[in-house]
Design a protein around this motif. Structure first.
Motif, PDB file in Angstrom:
ATOM      1  N   PRO A  45       0.725  -1.169  -0.037  1.00 27.54           N
ATOM      2  CA  PRO A  45       0.187   0.052   0.016  1.00 27.54           C
ATOM      3  C   PRO A  45       0.895   1.133   0.020  1.00 27.54           C
ATOM      4  CG  PRO A  45      -0.181  -1.179   2.077  1.00 27.54           C
ATOM      5  CD  PRO A  45       0.634  -2.016   1.215  1.00 27.54           C
ATOM      6  N   SER A  46       0.695   2.107  -1.043  1.00 27.20           N
ATOM      7  CA  SER A  46       1.663   3.332  -1.361  1.00 27.20           C
ATOM      8  C   SER A  46       1.127   4.476  -0.531  1.00 27.20           C
ATOM      9  CB  SER A  46       1.545   3.577  -2.640  1.00 27.20           C
ATOM     10  OG  SER A  46       0.536   4.245  -3.137  1.00 27.20           O
ATOM     11  N   LEU A  47       1.834   5.685  -0.709  1.00 21.38           N
ATOM     12  CA  LEU A  47       1.414   6.859  -0.082  1.00 21.38           C
ATOM     13  C   LEU A  47       0.134   7.239  -0.207  1.00 21.38           C
ATOM     14  CD1 LEU A  47       2.769   9.113   1.872  1.00 21.38           C
ATOM     15  CD2 LEU A  47       4.014   9.751  -0.080  1.00 21.38           C
ATOM     16  N   HIS A  65      10.935  -1.144   2.390  1.00 19.46           N
ATOM     17  CA  HIS A  65      11.249   0.479   2.118  1.00 19.46           C
ATOM     18  C   HIS A  65      10.117   1.134   2.379  1.00 19.46           C
ATOM     19  CE1 HIS A  65      14.985  -0.748  -0.598  1.00 19.46           C
ATOM     20  NE2 HIS A  65      15.497  -0.440   0.724  1.00 19.46           N
ATOM     21  N   GLU A  66      10.426   2.670   2.782  1.00 16.03           N
ATOM     22  CA  GLU A  66       9.337   3.446   3.416  1.00 16.03           C
ATOM     23  C   GLU A  66       8.339   3.435   2.206  1.00 16.03           C
ATOM     24  OE1 GLU A  66      12.544   3.982   3.048  1.00 16.03           O
ATOM     25  OE2 GLU A  66      13.037   6.008   2.276  1.00 16.03           O
ATOM     26  N   ASP A  67       8.644   3.726   0.871  1.00 22.15           N
ATOM     27  CA  ASP A  67       7.459   3.708   0.131  1.00 22.15           C
ATOM     28  C   ASP A  67       6.656   2.747  -0.145  1.00 22.15           C
ATOM     29  OD1 ASP A  67       9.692   2.798  -0.877  1.00 22.15           O
ATOM     30  OD2 ASP A  67       9.508   3.177  -3.124  1.00 22.15           O
ATOM     31  N   ALA A  70       3.919   2.789   3.128  1.00 21.86           N
ATOM     32  CA  ALA A  70       3.419   3.978   3.538  1.00 21.86           C
ATOM     33  C   ALA A  70       2.304   4.042   3.766  1.00 21.86           C
ATOM     34  CB  ALA A  70       3.833   4.928   2.416  1.00 21.86           C
ATOM     35  N   GLY A  71       1.279   3.061   3.295  1.00 24.52           N
ATOM     36  CA  GLY A  71       0.008   3.069   3.419  1.00 24.52           C
ATOM     37  C   GLY A  71      -0.534   2.200   4.475  1.00 24.52           C
ATOM     38  N   LEU A  72       0.312   1.308   5.047  1.00 22.99           N
ATOM     39  CA  LEU A  72       0.188   0.134   5.622  1.00 22.99           C
ATOM     40  C   LEU A  72      -0.341   0.511   7.154  1.00 22.99           C
ATOM     41  CD1 LEU A  72       0.571  -2.982   5.867  1.00 22.99           C
ATOM     42  CD2 LEU A  72       2.667  -2.615   6.889  1.00 22.99           C
TER      43      LEU A  72
END
Ligand SMILES: [Zn+2]
Length: 298
Positions: A45-47, A65-67, A70-72
């Motif tokens: 899940p992305s930003l 990786h943070e990207d 981001a939506g987790l």
């Protein structure tokens, strides 16, 4: 299904790709939703994802990786990543450890991640899975395919019988493969590219940029160009070793980023990339190290 207008939704039979309207370049990316008759699996899940748009039963993270996480925090459901990766999903500090940053770089990257992603301290409930793990979604399955190199636990997910292979950050961009983490490996990356090439699927989905490539023939062309970037970096490094060079000179010369690019993680990525290529070239007898710790062509 309701989603915010920040996505373009494209359907590939049982798979929906939520493509970022920001374009898929970092810090954004394409979120993948796999709809089985019994359960729904979300990948990375992305930003752009600010709520759970599908009532997911599970989320699989290709790598920490943070990207990609981001939506987790918007998903109140089971979270999975490869055994070699799950520690970095569980803890943001472990994620940062994996970048091999100096204390100064780490403070800058931590601040940048905070500003861009507003990540939580981690997801301690995340569970580890291995290569071949199968998510049984009813009429379809999603199988974890370990594709290390980008990171140690980087994975793809093959959806069958749909024939959709999500290959995450083997992203087929012109920029080329990234292997700048402590757990990265050039040889593993090359082996993972070879493994992807052998998988016959209808569609191959990537997290960044374009997103989906149709058909094995097109995929193999794109993989060849993508792999070529690795070899070009190695050639450029060998050319630069026309006289003995220190590691910091190679970092400054840059193998990955263009000279004008200024981001807090650039030096760390260049350092790790150079180290990995130097180790690989040394194994093949193409470089050696002086007593002073400089690198040269013997
Ligand atoms: Zn990545």
């Amino acid at each position: 299904m309701t989603t915010a207008a920040r996505f373009t939704e494209t359907r590939f039979d049982e798979v929906t790709v939520l493509a970022s309207t920001h374009g898929g370049a970092f810090p954004y990316g394409n979120t993948v939703v796999v709809h089985g008759s019994e359960a729904t699996l979300v990948l990375d899940p992305s930003l752009d994802v600010d709520h759970d748009p599908v009532g997911a039963d599970a989320v699989m993270i290709s790598h920490a990786h943070e990207d990609h996480i981001a939506g987790l925090r918007h998903f109140d459901t089971a979270k999975y990543a490869h055994h070699d990766e799950v520690g970095r999903v569980r803890s943001l500090q472990v994620l940062l450890d994996g970048y091999g940053l100096t204390p100064e770089e780490r403070a800058a990257v931590d601040a940048q991640i905070g500003d861009t992603f507003a990540l939580t301290p981690g997801f301690p409930e995340a569970r580890g899975v291995g290569d071949g793990h199968v998510f049984d979604l009813g009429d379809i399955t999603a199988t974890v395919v370990h594709l290390p190199g980008h990171t140690r636990g980087h994975c793809g997910v093959l959806v069958e019988p749909t024939g959709f292979f999500y290959i995450a950050d083997i992203d087929l961009t012109r920029f080329g493969p990234m292997y700048g983490d402590v757990g990265s490996s050039v040889d593993d990356y090359l082996a993972s590219i070879a493994r992807v090439r052998e998988v016959e699927a209808r569609w191959y989905g990537t997290f960044h940029q374009k997103g989906v490539v149709e058909g094995a023939r097109v995929l193999r062309e794109r993989l060849k160009a993508y792999e070529g970037v690795i070899h070009r970096r190695e050639e450029r490094l060998l050319e630069f070793l026309d006289r003995p060079r220190r590691l910091d000179e190679i970092v400054e010369h840059r193998l990955v980023y263009r000279p004008h690019v200024q981001m807090p993680f650039v030096d760390a990525v260049e350092r790790r990339t150079a180290q990995l290529h130097l180790e690989r070239l040394a194994r093949h007898g193409q470089t050696a190290t002086t007593d002073q710790g400089t690198f040269y062509r013997p």
